[in-house]
Scaffold this active site. Structure first.
Site, PDB file in Angstrom:
ATOM      1  N   ASP A   1      -2.480  -4.930   0.068  1.00  7.87           N
ATOM      2  CA  ASP A   1      -2.171  -6.266   0.587  1.00  7.87           C
ATOM      3  C   ASP A   1      -2.974  -6.594   1.845  1.00  7.87           C
ATOM      4  O   ASP A   1      -3.368  -7.748   2.053  1.00  7.87           O
ATOM      5  CB  ASP A   1      -0.669  -6.428   0.846  1.00  7.87           C
TER       6      ASP A   1
ATOM      7  N   GLN B   1       0.803  -1.214   0.000  1.00 12.38           N
ATOM      8  CA  GLN B   1       0.000   0.000   0.000  1.00 12.38           C
ATOM      9  C   GLN B   1       0.845   1.277   0.000  1.00 12.38           C
ATOM     10  O   GLN B   1       2.043   1.246   0.294  1.00 12.38           O
ATOM     11  CB  GLN B   1      -0.931   0.004   1.211  1.00 12.38           C
ATOM     12  N   HIS B   2       0.177   2.378  -0.334  1.00 17.49           N
ATOM     13  CA  HIS B   2       0.676   3.749  -0.162  1.00 17.49           C
ATOM     14  C   HIS B   2       1.779   4.172  -1.124  1.00 17.49           C
ATOM     15  O   HIS B   2       2.220   5.319  -1.079  1.00 17.49           O
ATOM     16  CB  HIS B   2       1.197   3.998   1.264  1.00 17.49           C
TER      17      HIS B   2
END
Length: 492
Positions: A240, A79-80
């Site tokens: 995830d 992520q991110h």
């Protein structure tokens, strides 16, 4: 044979599973490692071509029969991460990752521009912390203005894999909610926050796909590149953690999932938004409808990996060494902030080994303290869940660390909850495959019908806390907290 394919793009590797949903079993797996660019300023980056090459190599390791059997694909991704693309889909700069802590200055600027942290949480449900996507975009604008001027598409890592497969620019609620550009209550991009960076940002964000709808189908060029069937459905995928929620059956109330990987996460499903006024729990959306409040620590298996490295130990030897030590490692506590830290919010954090004496300074105590430190970080999240009224009855453990019997026991006793370990530790990859099946079959039925049918908990280990051990770990946790309270002011 027909299969659904789950792709998990992690920090360290790209993994693929082929799941035969008729026989209810994973029939093939493959994996390709990924490199990492690290800087002393806290930067952690990767390149888009590495993703494309790892995806191709992972598919190539599958049999031709297996590749031909794919009828739908789901993608899980770290992520991110910020993937900046021009109008042709070419990368303008490296991908800054979730574990990048170089953006503290940008976080402070955006928080001030928004009217403070409390106002940001009211607006989008999140504070502006290092690791999230928004400050990475501002950093590109400030330090790479020529690249920023050409910015046409902002994607997250899993969105980029979807783009490689379909040619479409898309996003979905779960992963998007971790950007701090997304209103988690309304499930829409926040123009208000985007404009704090630049009016260009809102225009570069991809359209959002609601749960259960596809991102597209495998294009002809992707079919030729990866040796997979053209026209195979591609589900929206997700971060995830969102895919691990599916892969552990964390799609309904009642229990928490804990993932022990490079980062550590603790999360649970909620039918309504769970917004932490302190900002310690991320107010994420799920990728199946609903919300997924989540705690993330940036350093989970990092301490164990670093100590294994300096002692030149394999996993089996490391665990055997740690088992020789007593609970609390005879007073040694490790603050494992090798990459800075998000929770607690210590972007400039540094790792330290505390409580060393001439008597307790041993390899076995260092190994044990490294394992314990990861779960102590999670215990903070359990308190936040409890404070917000989320009472869990069980923890489901996943990620690479979940394979360790000792870590399973530590998790159960530190958290004082039963721990269940599903049969597969690849929850994110399997979860994305099951999401693909759900979308393939219309995405109308409740997702729990699919997890109840395809996520096997039978045969998985169940570890129950021991009251005496719980008390010993309560004492060790207080010692850990004492060092944290004393040292955290150095890292803010």
């Amino acid at each position: 044979m027909k299969t659904v394919c789950g792709i998990d793009l992690g920090t360290q590797s790209c993994k693929i599973v082929l799941y035969d949903y008729i026989k209810k079993k994973i029939v093939e797996t493959s994996q390709e490692p990924l490199d990492l660019i690290s800087g002393n300023d806290g930067s952690r980056e990767q390149k888009t071509e590495w993703y494309a090459n790892a995806l191709k190599a992972s598919f190539a390791k599958l049999s031709k029969t297996g590749r031909k059997s794919i009828i739908a694909i789901g993608v899980s991704g770290q992520q991110h991460g910020f993937v900046p693309l021009d109008r042709t889909g070419k990368a303008l700069y490296n991908i800054k990752l979730w574990c990048d802590t170089s953006t503290q200055e940008e976080c402070e600027e955006l928080t001030k521009a928004a009217g403070g942290e409390e106002e940001l949480i009211k607006t989008v449900g999140f504070p502006m912390r290092v690791g999230y996507t928004a400050p990475k975009i501002l950093r590109l604008k400030k330090h790479k203005p020529k690249a920023f001027a050409k910015l046409a598409h902002i994607l997250l890592p899993h969105d980029y894999i979807n783009f490689l497969l379909t040619g479409n620019y898309t996003a979905e609620y779960g992963d998007a909610s971790g950007t701090v550009l997304f209103d988690v209550k309304e499930r829409l991009w926040s123009k208000k926050v985007c404009d704090l960076i630049d009016p260009l940002v809102y225009k570069c964000l991809p359209p959002l796909i609601p749960p259960g709808k596809p991102a597209g189908t495998v294009s002809g060029s992707a079919a030729a590149e990866y040796g997979i069937p053209e026209g195979a459905l591609v589900a929206p995928g997700g971060g995830d953690n969102m895919m691990a929620a599916i892969g552990t059956g964390t799609v309904k109330d009642g229990f928490l999932a804990m993932s022990l990987g490079t980062s550590g996460t603790l999360f649970g499903f909620s039918k309504t938004p769970v917004i932490d006024p302190k900002g310690d729990l991320g107010a994420f959306c799920s990728s199946t409808g609903g919300w997924l409040p989540l705690l993330c620590t940036m350093n989970c298996t990092v301490a164990t990996e670093e100590i294994r490295r300096i002692f030149n130990l394999d996993l089996k030897s490391f665990n055997a060494l740690a088992e020789k030590a007593t609970i609390g490692a005879e007073g040694i506590s490790i603050l494992p902030f090798f990459n800075g830290e998000r929770t607690p919010n210590l972007p400039n954090g540094r790792a330290s080994i505390n409580g060393i004496t001439s008597v307790n300074f041993s390899k076995q105590n260092l190994a044990r303290a490294a394992l314990e430190s990861a779960i102590f970080g999670m215990k903070m999240g359990l308190k936040a869940f409890n404070d917000l009224g989320f009472k869990a009855k069980e923890i489901r453990l996943t990620g690479g660390g979940s394979k360790s019997r000792l870590w399973q026991s530590i998790a159960s006793n530190v958290m004082n909850l039963p721990v269940r370990v599903p049969q597969t530790s690849e929850a994110a990859a399997l979860g994305s495959a099951i999401q693909a099946l759900w979308v393939l079959e219309g995405g109308e039925k409740p997702i729990e019908e699919y997890t109840d049918k395809h996520i096997s908990l039978e045969g998985g280990d169940i570890i129950k806390p021991d009251p005496k051990t719980v008390k010993e770990y309560d004492k060790a946790y207080l010692e850990y907290s004492r060092y944290l309270n004393a040292l955290e002011t150095l890292y803010k």
